[in-house]
Design a protein around this motif. Structure first.
Motif, PDB file in Angstrom:
ATOM      1  N   SER A 178       0.828  -1.212   0.000  1.00 30.48           N
ATOM      2  CA  SER A 178       0.000   0.000   0.000  1.00 30.48           C
ATOM      3  C   SER A 178       0.859   1.257   0.000  1.00 30.48           C
ATOM      4  N   ASN A 179       0.286   2.337  -0.547  1.00 33.20           N
ATOM      5  CA  ASN A 179       0.966   3.630  -0.577  1.00 33.20           C
ATOM      6  C   ASN A 179      -0.104   4.724  -0.562  1.00 33.20           C
ATOM      7  N   PRO A 180       0.258   5.992  -0.554  1.00 38.47           N
ATOM      8  CA  PRO A 180      -0.758   7.059  -0.456  1.00 38.47           C
ATOM      9  C   PRO A 180      -1.809   7.035  -1.565  1.00 38.47           C
ATOM     10  N   TYR A 181      -1.536   6.341  -2.687  1.00 33.00           N
ATOM     11  CA  TYR A 181      -2.475   6.319  -3.799  1.00 33.00           C
ATOM     12  C   TYR A 181      -3.160   4.958  -3.986  1.00 33.00           C
ATOM     13  N   TYR A 182      -2.730   3.993  -3.192  1.00 28.98           N
ATOM     14  CA  TYR A 182      -3.298   2.639  -3.290  1.00 28.98           C
ATOM     15  C   TYR A 182      -3.343   2.036  -1.890  1.00 28.98           C
ATOM     16  N   PRO A 256       2.071   0.665   6.213  1.00 34.75           N
ATOM     17  CA  PRO A 256       1.916  -0.639   5.542  1.00 34.75           C
ATOM     18  C   PRO A 256       2.391  -1.780   6.446  1.00 34.75           C
TER      19      PRO A 256
END
Length: 267
Positions: A178-182, A256
């Motif tokens: 995961s990341n800020p866009y996903y 994450p």
């Protein structure tokens, strides 16, 4: 006097015949029999095997629960399921009572297991196949007969689906990718159906609930629009269309791989 008595008996017998042949009387007896049949016939036949170490906790593999199945509330009492149990991930988290009676080592007492993994390939040779953790498989045996039962390898069992009832709250583990866009997360400890039908997310910058999609197993994903951030509230809806909301479950600075625990669950 004698004629009067005989006539009375004849009338009583006639009334009794009419009463017995009455539909409402038959329906009453039918209801009792159906109820008894449902209560006694709650278990259906299936096949069970086991995997991993003899006393191991199995895996959360295909459902995305990883090694969390070792700990409470699962405590290693889990099973991989074939296609009809796993159902492309929709069966993740469903709960069953299973028991064995055919093998002399069987205790005959039911145990509670949760579907947390998939058993592909040969497991689909039967309509319903439970590939139990070593710990769960051994729990089907009489005390002291665990090795004897495991040595059988493959046994006939009986199973019935039940509602999940954990002494825990719903938790989500953020996927390591995961990341800020996903944002992706695995859902754990679900009571009631145990089966999540829909998940929606609401964060700062979102004007309405956004639908998450099942990525795989019990892992759900969401493409985070630009300008959106945490904290995120999550609305869970189960197969019975019951919904619960975990307000601000995922904090603004989520990490994450970290697990976040709510204060809610289904009944």
């Amino acid at each position: 006097m004698s004629i009067f008595i005989n006539n009375s008996r004849f009338i009583n017998i006639l009334l009794l015949i009419l009463f017995v042949s009455n539909d409402s009387c038959l329906c009453m007896h039918s209801t009792v029999n159906v109820t008894a049949t449902l209560n006694e016939g709650g278990f259906s036949p299936a096949v069970a095997t086991w995997y991993g170490s003899p006393t191991g906790a199995g895996s959360g593999g295909a459902c995305g629960l990883q090694n969390d199945v070792i700990n409470a509330p699962y405590n290693g009492m889990i099973s991989a399921g074939n296609g009809n149990l796993f159902r492309s991930g929709a069966g993740c988290g469903t709960c069953y009572m299973v028991k064995c009676i055919d093998n002399p080592a069987c205790s005959g007492s039911p145990i509670h297991v949760t579907i947390t993994d998939e058993c592909p390939g040969l497991c689909n040779n039967e309509p319903f196949h439970f590939d139990l953790s070593g710990k769960a498989f051994g729990s089907l045996a009489k005390p002291g007969h665990e090795y004897q039962l495991r040595n059988a390898g493959r046994i006939n069992i009986q199973y019935t689906r039940v509602r999940c009832h954990y002494r825990a709250h719903i938790a989500v583990k953020i996927d390591s990718g995961s990341n800020p866009y996903y944002l992706a997360m695995a859902v754990e400890n679900v009571n009631g159906d145990g089966e999540i039908e829909r998940i929606e997310i609401l964060g700062e910058g979102l004007k309405s609930w956004g639908a998450m999609q099942r990525s795989w197993g019990e892992t759900w994903k969401f493409n985070v629009p630009g300008g959106t951030s945490g904290p995120f509230s999550i609305r869970f809806t189960d197969r019975s269309s019951n919904s619960v909301v975990a307000n601000e479950l995922i904090p603004r600075n989520w990490i994450p791989g970290k697990t976040y625990y709510s204060r809610i669950n289904f009944r």
